[in-house]
Design an enzyme around this catalytic site. Structure first.
Site, PDB file in Angstrom:
ATOM      1  N   ASP A  54       0.852  -1.387   0.030  1.00  0.00           N
ATOM      2  CA  ASP A  54      -0.005   0.131  -0.076  1.00  0.00           C
ATOM      3  C   ASP A  54       0.857   1.379  -0.101  1.00  0.00           C
ATOM      4  OD1 ASP A  54       0.784  -0.123   2.593  1.00  0.00           O
ATOM      5  OD2 ASP A  54      -1.095   0.243   3.389  1.00  0.00           O
ATOM      6  N   SER A  55       1.936   1.050   0.084  1.00  0.00           N
ATOM      7  CA  SER A  55       3.101   2.057  -0.097  1.00  0.00           C
ATOM      8  C   SER A  55       3.027   2.868  -1.628  1.00  0.00           C
ATOM      9  CB  SER A  55       4.693   1.656  -0.027  1.00  0.00           C
ATOM     10  OG  SER A  55       4.808   0.689  -0.647  1.00  0.00           O
ATOM     11  N   ASP A  93      -1.152  -6.586  -0.497  1.00  0.00           N
ATOM     12  CA  ASP A  93      -1.144  -5.705   0.731  1.00  0.00           C
ATOM     13  C   ASP A  93      -2.762  -4.849   0.848  1.00  0.00           C
ATOM     14  OD1 ASP A  93      -0.123  -4.801   3.362  1.00  0.00           O
ATOM     15  OD2 ASP A  93       1.121  -2.998   2.383  1.00  0.00           O
ATOM     16  N   LYS A 123      -1.355  -9.321   2.783  1.00  0.00           N
ATOM     17  CA  LYS A 123      -0.640  -8.881   3.915  1.00  0.00           C
ATOM     18  C   LYS A 123      -1.726  -8.025   4.690  1.00  0.00           C
ATOM     19  CE  LYS A 123       2.898  -5.721   3.952  1.00  0.00           C
ATOM     20  NZ  LYS A 123       2.320  -4.694   4.987  1.00  0.00           N
ATOM     21  N   GLU A 125      -1.669  -5.228   8.495  1.00  0.00           N
ATOM     22  CA  GLU A 125      -1.081  -4.498   9.637  1.00  0.00           C
ATOM     23  C   GLU A 125      -1.875  -4.936  10.748  1.00  0.00           C
ATOM     24  OE1 GLU A 125      -0.493  -0.444   9.055  1.00  0.00           O
ATOM     25  OE2 GLU A 125       0.540  -0.700   6.960  1.00  0.00           O
ATOM     26  N   GLU A 192       8.739  -3.903  10.772  1.00  0.00           N
ATOM     27  CA  GLU A 192       9.179  -2.532  10.259  1.00  0.00           C
ATOM     28  C   GLU A 192       9.537  -1.613  11.449  1.00  0.00           C
ATOM     29  OE1 GLU A 192       6.447  -0.864   7.579  1.00  0.00           O
ATOM     30  OE2 GLU A 192       7.621   1.062   7.393  1.00  0.00           O
TER      31      GLU A 192
HETATM   32  O1  KIV Z   1       3.317  -1.094   1.522  1.00  0.00           O
HETATM   33  C1  KIV Z   1       4.528  -1.448   1.863  1.00  0.00           C
HETATM   34  O2  KIV Z   1       5.443  -1.128   1.015  1.00  0.00           O
HETATM   35  C2  KIV Z   1       4.932  -2.233   3.105  1.00  0.00           C
HETATM   36  C3  KIV Z   1       6.463  -2.552   3.224  1.00  0.00           C
HETATM   37  C4  KIV Z   1       7.040  -1.247   3.967  1.00  0.00           C
HETATM   38  C5  KIV Z   1       6.631  -3.783   3.922  1.00  0.00           C
HETATM   39  O3  KIV Z   1       4.207  -2.885   3.811  1.00  0.00           O
END
Ligand code: KIV
Length: 274
Positions: A54-55, A93, A123, A125, A192
């Site tokens: 989600d980055s 994510d 994934k 959080e 992280e």
């Molecule tokens: O979204 C992302 O890039 C991440 C990584 C930093 C693990 O969650």
């Protein structure tokens, strides 16, 4: 519609491969990727896991946090990555809001992602706060990667992106949450931006692989954001980041040369014309 018959390709990385890598002491290399062109290049390099992170909210959409990106936007990125993939495991994510509004919403969103993108795993959080979601996904046959330490979706609660778990209480919660996530069925865990000693302790106490970003060397694998490690993220340069190339500089230089050539009627030449 792409084929999702992954087990026809024996060279494909699966969650079993990832588990075997930890057992064999082989480090896991993960990178974020969000589009077809980059995914083709990164997959060819032999990366084990491509994370559609989600980055993307930062790197692809230009937001200052990961909060605004939607599930639908993420799914467009994910489909592009899956189209390019030949080797790596592709992890999706779950963005902010896609698993926090109730178990039914979370399962419905997860099922949509798995059906419509062809990703291999999800994934999310959080630890004890979202254990019910992790358990339900696992029950549905969806592999889940956990994410503890700095959780960027909680940036407003933290008040910034500083190092996490420096205080004993937060470190103790992290250790407890890591174990709970493993027991709930996570196949791997991202840590992280936490102290390296804490990350090492968690990695050695878990049987599932621990993949670090800003978590030191003594974990089972590493992940970086692709644009950051390629030198495409401007002045963003946290201590944990190693820059492997200066692609950003090269792109600007190439584009500037192109602009100059067009302005001077240097491009195209007769050889480049029909
Ligand atoms: O979204 C992302 O890039 C991440 C990584 C930093 C693990 O969650």
């Amino acid at each position: 519609m792409e084929s999702h018959y992954i087990f026809e390709n024996t060279k494909r990385v699966t969650v079993s491969t990832i588990a075997q890598m930890k057992a064999a002491g082989e480090k896991i290399a993960m990178l974020t990727v969000y589009d077809y062109t980059m995914a083709r290049l990164v997959d060819a390099a032999g990366v084990d896991i491509m994370l559609v992170g989600d980055s993307a909210a930062n790197t692809m959409a230009g937001y200052s946090t990961t909060l605004p990106i939607t599930l639908q936007e993420m799914m467009v990125y994910a489909r592009s990555v899956v189209r390019a993939r030949e080797h790596a495991l592709v992890v999706f994510d779950m963005p902010f809001g896609s698993y926090q509004t109730g178990l039914d919403d979370a399962v419905s969103n997860a099922v949509s992602v798995m059906k419509e993108t062809g990703c291999d795993a999800l994934k999310l959080e959080g630890g004890s706060e979202h254990l019910d979601v992790v358990r339900r996904f696992v029950e549905c046959g969806i592999p889940v990667m956990g994410h503890l330490g700095l959780q960027p979706q909680r940036v407003n609660a933290y008040g910034g992106f500083a190092l996490r778990a420096t205080q004993q209480a937060e470190a103790d919660k992290l250790k407890k949450d890591a174990l709970l996530l493993q027991e709930a069925g996570c196949f791997a865990l991202v840590l992280e931006k936490i102290p390296a000693t804490l990350a090492a302790e968690v990695a050695s106490s878990l049987s599932i692989p621990v993949i670090g970003i800003g978590a030191g060397p003594n974990v089972d694998g590493q992940v970086l954001v692709l644009q950051d490690m390629l030198g495409m993220s401007g002045t963003f340069h946290p201590k944990f980041l190693r820059t492997y190339a200066n692609i950003g500089e090269q792109i600007t230089k190439a584009a500037a040369q192109y602009v100059a050539d067009v302005k001077q009627s240097d491009f195209p030449s007769l050889e480049e014309s029909y």
